[in-house]
Design a protein around this motif. Structure first.
Motif, PDB file in Angstrom:
ATOM      1  N   UNK A  22       0.835  -1.206   0.000  1.00 58.13           N
ATOM      2  CA  UNK A  22       0.000   0.000   0.000  1.00 58.13           C
ATOM      3  C   UNK A  22       0.872   1.259   0.000  1.00 58.13           C
ATOM      4  N   UNK A  23       1.957   1.244   0.770  1.00 59.00           N
ATOM      5  CA  UNK A  23       2.873   2.386   0.810  1.00 59.00           C
ATOM      6  C   UNK A  23       3.500   2.627  -0.562  1.00 59.00           C
ATOM      7  N   UNK A  24       3.939   1.563  -1.216  1.00 62.00           N
ATOM      8  CA  UNK A  24       4.534   1.694  -2.550  1.00 62.00           C
ATOM      9  C   UNK A  24       3.540   2.257  -3.558  1.00 62.00           C
ATOM     10  N   UNK A  25       2.293   1.790  -3.475  1.00 56.51           N
ATOM     11  CA  UNK A  25       1.286   2.273  -4.420  1.00 56.51           C
ATOM     12  C   UNK A  25       0.975   3.750  -4.192  1.00 56.51           C
ATOM     13  N   UNK A  26       0.817   4.159  -2.930  1.00 61.28           N
ATOM     14  CA  UNK A  26       0.558   5.568  -2.656  1.00 61.28           C
ATOM     15  C   UNK A  26       1.715   6.439  -3.140  1.00 61.28           C
ATOM     16  N   UNK A  27       2.956   5.982  -2.892  1.00 56.50           N
ATOM     17  CA  UNK A  27       4.112   6.739  -3.355  1.00 56.50           C
ATOM     18  C   UNK A  27       4.125   6.879  -4.867  1.00 56.50           C
ATOM     19  N   UNK A  28       3.785   5.816  -5.565  1.00 61.21           N
ATOM     20  CA  UNK A  28       3.746   5.853  -7.030  1.00 61.21           C
ATOM     21  C   UNK A  28       2.685   6.815  -7.528  1.00 61.21           C
ATOM     22  N   UNK A  29       1.499   6.765  -6.927  1.00 56.84           N
ATOM     23  CA  UNK A  29       0.401   7.629  -7.359  1.00 56.84           C
ATOM     24  C   UNK A  29       0.758   9.098  -7.154  1.00 56.84           C
ATOM     25  N   UNK A  74      -4.021   1.839  11.148  1.00 61.90           N
ATOM     26  CA  UNK A  74      -2.644   1.888  10.651  1.00 61.90           C
ATOM     27  C   UNK A  74      -2.628   2.406   9.211  1.00 61.90           C
ATOM     28  N   UNK A  75      -3.525   1.899   8.385  1.00 65.62           N
ATOM     29  CA  UNK A  75      -3.600   2.366   7.001  1.00 65.62           C
ATOM     30  C   UNK A  75      -3.998   3.843   6.941  1.00 65.62           C
ATOM     31  N   UNK A  76      -4.866   4.261   7.853  1.00 65.47           N
ATOM     32  CA  UNK A  76      -5.244   5.670   7.894  1.00 65.47           C
ATOM     33  C   UNK A  76      -4.044   6.539   8.268  1.00 65.47           C
ATOM     34  N   UNK A  77      -3.193   6.051   9.189  1.00 63.44           N
ATOM     35  CA  UNK A  77      -1.991   6.789   9.566  1.00 63.44           C
ATOM     36  C   UNK A  77      -1.038   6.911   8.376  1.00 63.44           C
ATOM     37  N   UNK A  78      -0.867   5.814   7.626  1.00 65.22           N
ATOM     38  CA  UNK A  78      -0.021   5.856   6.430  1.00 65.22           C
ATOM     39  C   UNK A  78      -0.583   6.843   5.415  1.00 65.22           C
ATOM     40  N   UNK A  79      -1.887   6.770   5.170  1.00 64.35           N
ATOM     41  CA  UNK A  79      -2.563   7.666   4.233  1.00 64.35           C
ATOM     42  C   UNK A  79      -2.346   9.118   4.649  1.00 64.35           C
ATOM     43  N   UNK A  80      -2.513   9.412   5.939  1.00 67.63           N
ATOM     44  CA  UNK A  80      -2.371  10.786   6.437  1.00 67.63           C
ATOM     45  C   UNK A  80      -0.950  11.290   6.260  1.00 67.63           C
ATOM     46  N   UNK A  81       0.043  10.427   6.552  1.00 66.00           N
ATOM     47  CA  UNK A  81       1.429  10.834   6.418  1.00 66.00           C
ATOM     48  C   UNK A  81       1.811  11.154   4.981  1.00 66.00           C
ATOM     49  N   UNK A 224       8.107   8.048   4.173  1.00 67.65           N
ATOM     50  CA  UNK A 224       7.073   8.622   5.032  1.00 67.65           C
ATOM     51  C   UNK A 224       6.050   7.568   5.419  1.00 67.65           C
ATOM     52  N   UNK A 225       5.640   6.752   4.462  1.00 63.78           N
ATOM     53  CA  UNK A 225       4.688   5.689   4.754  1.00 63.78           C
ATOM     54  C   UNK A 225       5.236   4.681   5.741  1.00 63.78           C
ATOM     55  N   UNK A 226       6.504   4.290   5.570  1.00 66.09           N
ATOM     56  CA  UNK A 226       7.119   3.327   6.486  1.00 66.09           C
ATOM     57  C   UNK A 226       7.261   3.928   7.881  1.00 66.09           C
ATOM     58  N   UNK A 227       7.685   5.184   7.953  1.00 65.08           N
ATOM     59  CA  UNK A 227       7.831   5.862   9.243  1.00 65.08           C
ATOM     60  C   UNK A 227       6.493   5.940   9.960  1.00 65.08           C
TER      61      UNK A 227
END
Length: 291
Positions: A22-29, A74-81, A224-227
């Motif tokens: 999910x982190x990789x996909x958000x970064x790509x988008x 957790x996914x919401x935290x990644x999304x927010x970051x 950022x997503x991993x952090x």
């Protein structure tokens, strides 16, 4: 929660491995969007948020079907970051995060005073019980608050220096997994807990340092997503163990029992290490070409 797939004696939690994907996909988008739209406007920013929300929707639906609200956070935290570092205007971010804070506060109040409304939209009785245990852990120390109360007793009994390694005198349910910090607090005391938190902060600092060293936009979104993933896990797990936050099934990174979570965290750290490796390789090859 029904979050595990069983293959004979082995169990696997897909939502954990979904986190780095999910982190990789958000970064790509985000990277592709910013490459297409050089200037941020209100329209393009909403367009980006819509794209990220569409990629988040399938994850949210599956987690809803699994009744795993903790992992959804957790996914919401990644999304927010990722949203915070994507360049979206604060004219949009301020109302969004303000609205999220308002909904969270309203949800807690409704859990106490307006349960019928929350039950109508799908909240379960055990979720209300967790809110009650969090707000008043001493009310039912042998019932709904038992796990939290035992965790707080164990951490308190450790005092300053702890009872010693592998000397746990207070029984805490699931202490090998979600409640592992109660063991650390009891065995190693306040000093041991502070050292552990310092190690996590050092790990996060090093990941931030890698982000600044590489100076790569795509890498910045991934890191950022991993952090945010690791930071939220640490904050939620320790917070719920000491009564600061409601109980939920969030493991402590690299310490709690659970192979799926360990794999996900190792993938995340591996991505950060790969960023530094590729950055050093690029700098080395560039210097050779210059010579």
């Amino acid at each position: 929660a029904k979050s595990w797939l069983a293959f004979g004696p082995l169990t696997f939690q897909p939502s954990e491995v979904m986190k780095p994907a999910y982190i990789l996909m958000l970064g790509r988008v985000v990277a592709q969007h910013n490459a297409e739209f050089y200037e941020h406007t209100i329209k393009t920013d909403w367009n980006l948020i819509g794209k990220l929300a569409l990629w988040t929707l399938p994850v949210a639906v599956l987690l809803k079907l699994q009744n795993d609200f903790g992992t959804m956070l957790v996914f919401f935290a990644i999304f927010s970051g990722v949203i915070l570092v994507s360049g979206v205007s604060w004219k949009i971010l301020a109302p969004l995060f303000g609205g999220a804070a308002f909904l969270g506060t309203a949800g807690i109040l409704l859990a106490v005073y307006g349960r019928n409304l929350l039950m109508a939209i799908g909240f379960k009785a055990y979720q209300f019980a967790r809110i009650e245990a969090w707000l008043n852990p001493s009310a039912s120390t042998t019932g709904n608050s038992y796990q939290l109360w035992q965790s707080m007793k164990a951490i308190g009994s450790g005092q300053l220096f702890g009872t010693g390694f592998n000397h746990s005198n207070v029984y805490v349910p699931v202490r090998e997994s979600d409640m592992i910090f109660s063991v650390i607090g009891e065995n190693f005391g306040f000093i041991g807990g502070c050292i552990l938190i310092f190690i996590y902060l050092l790990l996060i600092f090093q990941m931030i340092q890698v982000t600044f060293d590489t100076r790569n936009e795509f890498y910045a979104y991934i890191s950022t997503g991993v952090i945010m993933m690791i930071l939220f896990h640490v904050f939620e797990n320790i917070g719920m163990s000491i009564g600061l936050l409601p109980l939920t099934g969030i493991p402590l990174p690299f310490i709690s029992q659970g192979g799926s979570a360990l794999i996900a965290n190792m993938i995340g750290i591996g991505l950060i290490m790969s960023m530094r490796y590729h950055n050093k390789s690029y700098m080395f090859s560039s210097s050779k070409e210059f010579r």
